[in-house]
Motif scaffolding. Structure first.
Motif, PDB file in Angstrom:
ATOM      1  N   UNK A   1      25.581 -47.353 -11.866  1.00 13.54           N
ATOM      2  CA  UNK A   1      25.163 -47.560 -10.472  1.00 13.54           C
ATOM      3  C   UNK A   1      26.085 -48.571  -9.815  1.00 13.54           C
ATOM      4  N   UNK A   2      26.418 -48.341  -8.558  1.00 18.88           N
ATOM      5  CA  UNK A   2      27.225 -49.356  -7.864  1.00 18.88           C
ATOM      6  C   UNK A   2      26.399 -50.636  -7.655  1.00 18.88           C
ATOM      7  N   UNK A   3      27.079 -51.759  -7.694  1.00 19.39           N
ATOM      8  CA  UNK A   3      26.406 -53.050  -7.478  1.00 19.39           C
ATOM      9  C   UNK A   3      26.034 -53.179  -6.001  1.00 19.39           C
ATOM     10  N   UNK A   4      24.785 -53.547  -5.695  1.00 18.36           N
ATOM     11  CA  UNK A   4      24.420 -53.750  -4.290  1.00 18.36           C
ATOM     12  C   UNK A   4      25.310 -54.825  -3.654  1.00 18.36           C
TER      13      UNK A   4
ATOM     14  N   UNK B   1      38.585 -61.487  -7.082  1.00 21.26           N
ATOM     15  CA  UNK B   1      37.196 -61.789  -6.742  1.00 21.26           C
ATOM     16  C   UNK B   1      36.924 -61.525  -5.267  1.00 21.26           C
ATOM     17  N   UNK B   2      37.896 -61.861  -4.419  1.00 22.06           N
ATOM     18  CA  UNK B   2      37.706 -61.655  -2.975  1.00 22.06           C
ATOM     19  C   UNK B   2      37.706 -60.173  -2.603  1.00 22.06           C
ATOM     20  N   UNK B   3      38.490 -59.370  -3.337  1.00 22.17           N
ATOM     21  CA  UNK B   3      38.715 -57.996  -2.883  1.00 22.17           C
ATOM     22  C   UNK B   3      37.955 -56.927  -3.653  1.00 22.17           C
ATOM     23  N   UNK B   4      37.448 -57.240  -4.801  1.00 21.64           N
ATOM     24  CA  UNK B   4      36.882 -56.202  -5.675  1.00 21.64           C
ATOM     25  C   UNK B   4      35.730 -55.468  -4.977  1.00 21.64           C
ATOM     26  N   UNK B   5      35.639 -54.164  -5.200  1.00 14.98           N
ATOM     27  CA  UNK B   5      34.608 -53.339  -4.556  1.00 14.98           C
ATOM     28  C   UNK B   5      33.571 -52.894  -5.597  1.00 14.98           C
ATOM     29  N   UNK B   6      32.396 -52.488  -5.131  1.00 15.93           N
ATOM     30  CA  UNK B   6      31.380 -51.975  -6.061  1.00 15.93           C
ATOM     31  C   UNK B   6      31.922 -50.816  -6.904  1.00 15.93           C
ATOM     32  N   UNK B   7      32.766 -49.980  -6.319  1.00 18.23           N
ATOM     33  CA  UNK B   7      33.320 -48.852  -7.066  1.00 18.23           C
ATOM     34  C   UNK B   7      34.192 -49.344  -8.223  1.00 18.23           C
ATOM     35  N   UNK B   8      35.042 -50.323  -7.933  1.00 19.98           N
ATOM     36  CA  UNK B   8      35.909 -50.860  -8.991  1.00 19.98           C
ATOM     37  C   UNK B   8      35.084 -51.519 -10.094  1.00 19.98           C
ATOM     38  N   UNK B   9      34.035 -52.206  -9.695  1.00 24.42           N
ATOM     39  CA  UNK B   9      33.180 -52.862 -10.688  1.00 24.42           C
ATOM     40  C   UNK B   9      32.546 -51.824 -11.595  1.00 24.42           C
TER      41      UNK B   9
END
Lengths: 417, 421
Positions: B342-345, B394-402
């Motif tokens: 699941x993507x992170x909220x 940390x500034x740029x990471x997206x839920x998809x990348x996570x």
């Protein structure tokens, strides 16, 4: 030399501001003048359980930690027999987040049933992890009631037994909050790169409207003079025999406290102290040995503890240990040793003063002792101590009728039939 | 002007993403050993760390620990007590420690006597004789300490985890109480010659020395060398089994779950830092929220990215009431799967982002912290650019990348599960 600016709000809150222009971080430290010594003997462990509940949401804010983390900060707390201390460290531009959170939980908690239920369970696991499921973990549960017969130092902050935590009720939680968690029973210390006026305004803004109450009176029973050598031997599932000698020592605010502190440094010196040289090196009786003080506000304990070389007898250790201690009673330590202690103390002060959080906690603690300025007088006190003062301190401390002694014997392996 | 405040509303926040990373001054001893100096102008406190290629991986027996702990145990001229008294004369302290890769000697003191204190300690360690009597006492002490430690479920689980994860490599070797008996003075002397005298990798110095002091400091270490060859890690097969150790009467069970991963030189490292923080690295993490703050099964649970010189690993660690073991394992799996599927909220990601920015700021606060940052990167052949990249990630990471990072690296079927209790 630590500088600070102190002021008080109309509701009784004492505030200390310590300026540090070198750091991008701010510290908000809140000391509440309540510890395990203030507990009902039948409801022990309560001050510490309560500390956990302080993170379970306050009257206007459902969760303490998330907003702080969102502001780049973090927080923790500890409970001792004397005090409960909460601290937040966060980037200084977000200091208001910490003041908002801390002032709201001083105003009132949310008193959530769920939080009480979960934290009871967490604290019970803490009890197991730190006191029951550790080799030697229950030593203090046994030693405290041996050393104290009347004073509430007879129980540890975790409590006497798990059932006291299991039976904590919401009514008790509310009562505890009402009695101890209000401005006049707290000392707020703020540290960071701010100006006096700025902190005065911010603290007034967030704490000014919290209703004031009278500081609760503390009427603790005084521990009567100990008049006998108290000894206790226990069998535990541990691999190595261990010993604990607890000598009653002066309360925090007396001169005797400083003497005992220095004496413990001298006696317990690793690798060159007399305990190490005589009991470890010459006689081969101990694997390790140390001397230290507990630092309690009321009459405290000067500890000598360690582990016995397996196969050696406790009787032999006992005789040899008293012989070393008697040496400190009959002979003053050398001027050279005294000088070394002072130099080492100077270095350790320089390191203690490195951290802003450390400084903020210490300022709060000295204010509790009566005056934050006391932190700047300690060096003079320590440097004025003479060898004969330490000798007379040793004469007061190291007598069997002032001592409680606990031996832990490894349990004999049971033979199944 | 006492305005009514709205306590339900959080004050505004701002986050700094600019950190001023300070380069240490760099000097060399005559033998080419780097000495890094980080200025501490706010205080007289001085800390000097000597790092040696003398970790436990260099010997099959627990020789590294004994040698490190006995560096100041006496020379042919001075006893251990004399050396300690002389260190006390300068108000000095020291601390020796050892990891799988390195041994460290840390010296604490004040600017006013750094050089004489260091001269004294250098002389004592260079001429260390590891006296027989001290060694026998130390062996007994270490053996008993290990026996005590083996009574803890956390130690039992951790050791088994390490042994299985690094099975067949030096990182998977464990010490046992009976190992100490066979170690002799000759072992220590040989280890000292090969790993310490030839393995002084670098010196970190936080303080405020004058030019003169730097000059004499650098000559003090001229007789040490920096020539221990890199030890390539042989192929080994990490285990993915389930191991349950029994400890009678334990009221809690120690748990370690994890897998071999990578170290900070890997391109996914910064993304994994964010994933790991979400999962178990801060007080509000998913593991803490679920297993401590919702269910009350434990006093604490966390996940960590660990590393040694040649590799890295991921581990989840906790101790839980033994009646909660089964459900804890279920919940840990659930949390791993949730991160992977699941993507992170956004709100949770923002929180973790800010929390990490605060951590970076704090981790760079003051000369001692700055020296540590520099040294950790330097040991891996990296520089401050590593931390800048971390900030950027940390500034740029997206839920998809996570989610895709978690999906790739946190498959619970690939994990080793150890329980002890």
């Amino acid at each position: 030399m630590l500088h600070f600016h102190r002021f008080q709000l109309a509701n009784g809150l004492t505030v200390i501001f310590h300026q540090d222009k070198t750091t991008p971080m701010a510290v908000v430290n809140t000391l509440y003048d309540v510890g395990a010594r203030d507990e009902d003997p039948n409801r022990t462990g309560f001050a510490h359980l309560f500390e956990h509940l302080m993170f379970g949401g306050s009257v206007n804010i459902p969760d303490f930690d998330s907003p702080l983390q969102r502001a780049g900060g973090e927080s923790n707390a500890f409970t001792s027999n004397d005090i409960t201390n909460y601290y937040d460290v966060l980037p200084s531009q977000n200091i208001e987040t910490a003041l908002w959170l801390e002032s709201d939980r001083m105003l009132s908690l949310a008193f959530s049933e769920k939080s009480l239920e979960v934290q009871r369970s967490v604290v019970i696991e803490e009890f197991k992890q730190r006191y029951l499921n550790q080799p030697y973990g229950d030593v203090w549960l046994a030693l405290r009631p041996l050393a104290y017969k009347v004073h509430p130092y007879q129980w540890a902050t975790i409590g006497k037994e798990i059932s006291h935590i299991e039976h904590a009720t919401m009514d008790q939680v509310k009562h505890f909050f009402g009695t101890y968690y209000h401005p006049s029973n707290a000392i707020l210390t703020v540290g960071g790169n701010f100006e006096n006026a700025q902190i005065e305004d911010l603290v007034q803004k967030w704490y000014g409207d919290i209703p004031g109450k009278n500081k609760p009176a503390r009427m603790l029973l005084r521990e009567p003079q100990q008049n006998e050598y108290r000894t206790l031997s226990l069998e535990r599932k541990v691999p190595t025999p261990a010993f604990y000698y607890a000598f009653k020592m002066s309360e925090r605010k007396s001169a005797g406290y400083y003497l005992a502190d220095v004496l413990s440094d001298e006696i317990g010196k690793e690798k060159s102290g007399q305990l190490d040289l005589q009991l470890k090196k010459e006689k081969g009786l101990v694997l390790e040995i140390s001397a230290y003080i507990l630092g309690s506000l009321d009459e405290g304990l000067f500890m000598v503890s360690g582990k016995l070389v397996p196969g050696k007898s406790f009787e032999e250790l006992d005789a040899a240990l008293w012989q070393v201690l008697d040496g400190f009673k009959s002979n003053p330590i050398s001027e050279n040793d005294l000088l070394r202690l002072r130099r080492k103390a100077k270095t350790s002060r320089a390191f203690q003063e490195q951290g802003l959080l450390n400084r903020a906690m210490n300022l709060s603690f000295f204010e509790l002792l009566g005056d934050a300025e006391g932190i700047n007088q300690e060096e003079t006190i320590y440097n004025s101590i003479k060898a004969e003062d330490l000798q007379s301190c040793a004469n007061e401390l190291f007598v069997p009728s002032n001592c409680s002694r606990l031996f832990i014997h490894p349990e004999k392996p049971s033979h199944e039939s | 002007m006492n305005h009514k405040i709205n306590r339900a509303e959080a004050p505004g926040i701002q986050l700094e993403s600019e950190i001023n990373y300070l380069q240490p001054e760099r000097y060399l001893t005559g033998n080419g050993i780097p000495v890094f100096i980080m200025r501490n102008t706010a205080s007289e406190a001085v800390k000097i760390d000597l790092m040696f290629d003398a970790g436990s991986k260099y010997d099959e027996k627990p020789v590294a620990g004994l040698t490190t702990e006995m560096l100041l145990a006496g020379t042919s001229e001075k006893s251990m007590a004399e050396i300690n008294d002389q260190i006390d004369d300068f108000g000095g302290y020291f601390n020796a420690s050892v990891s799988a890769d390195h041994a460290y000697l840390s010296i604490y003191g004040l600017n006013e006597c750094t050089v004489p204190l260091v001269q004294l300690i250098e002389d004592a360690i260079f001429n260390a004789v590891f006296p027989e009597g001290e060694l026998e006492r130390m062996k007994k002490e270490r053996k008993e300490k290990l026996k005590v430690s083996l009574e803890k479920v956390s130690t039992l689980a951790q050791r088994q985890f390490q042994a299985a994860l690094f099975a067949g490599s030096p990182y998977g070797r464990l010490n046992h109480p009976e190992d100490f008996a066979e170690i002799t003075r000759e072992h220590l002397l040989r280890f000292f010659e090969n790993q310490f005298k030839r393995g002084l990798r670098k010196i970190n110095w936080v303080g405020n020395p004058s030019e003169e002091e730097i000059k004499s400091f650098v000559t003090v270490f001229e007789r040490w060398a920096n020539e221990v060859p890199e030890q390539p890690l042989a192929e080994f097969q990490p285990s993915q089994e389930k191991i349950a150790l029994e400890k009678k009467d334990a009221v809690q069970t120690g748990i370690r779950i994890g897998k071999l991963l990578f170290d900070r030189s890997h391109p996914d490292y910064h993304k994994m830092t964010v994933v790991n923080t979400l999962l178990g690295e801060y007080f509000g993490s998913r593991l803490m929220s679920n297993i401590r703050e919702d269910k009350g099964y434990t006093y604490g649970i966390g996940s960590y990215l660990g590393e040694n010189q040649s590799s890295g690993y991921f581990v989840i660690a906790t101790e839980v009431g033994k009646e909660f073991l089964e459900d804890t394992l279920v919940q840990i799996n659930l949390e791993l799967e949730r991160l992977r599927n699941e993507p992170v909220p956004q709100e949770e990601l923002d929180l973790v982002r800010n929390y990490l920015l605060g951590q970076f700021l704090r981790g760079a606060d003051g000369p001692f912290a700055m020296m540590e940052l520099f040294s950790v990167a330097e040991s891996k052949g990296l520089d401050y650019g590593f931390y800048q990249e971390a900030l950027t990630t940390v500034l740029k990471i997206t839920p998809v990348e996570i989610q895709s990072t978690a999906h790739q690296h946190l498959n619970s079927n690939e994990m080793l599960v150890v329980t002890a209790g």
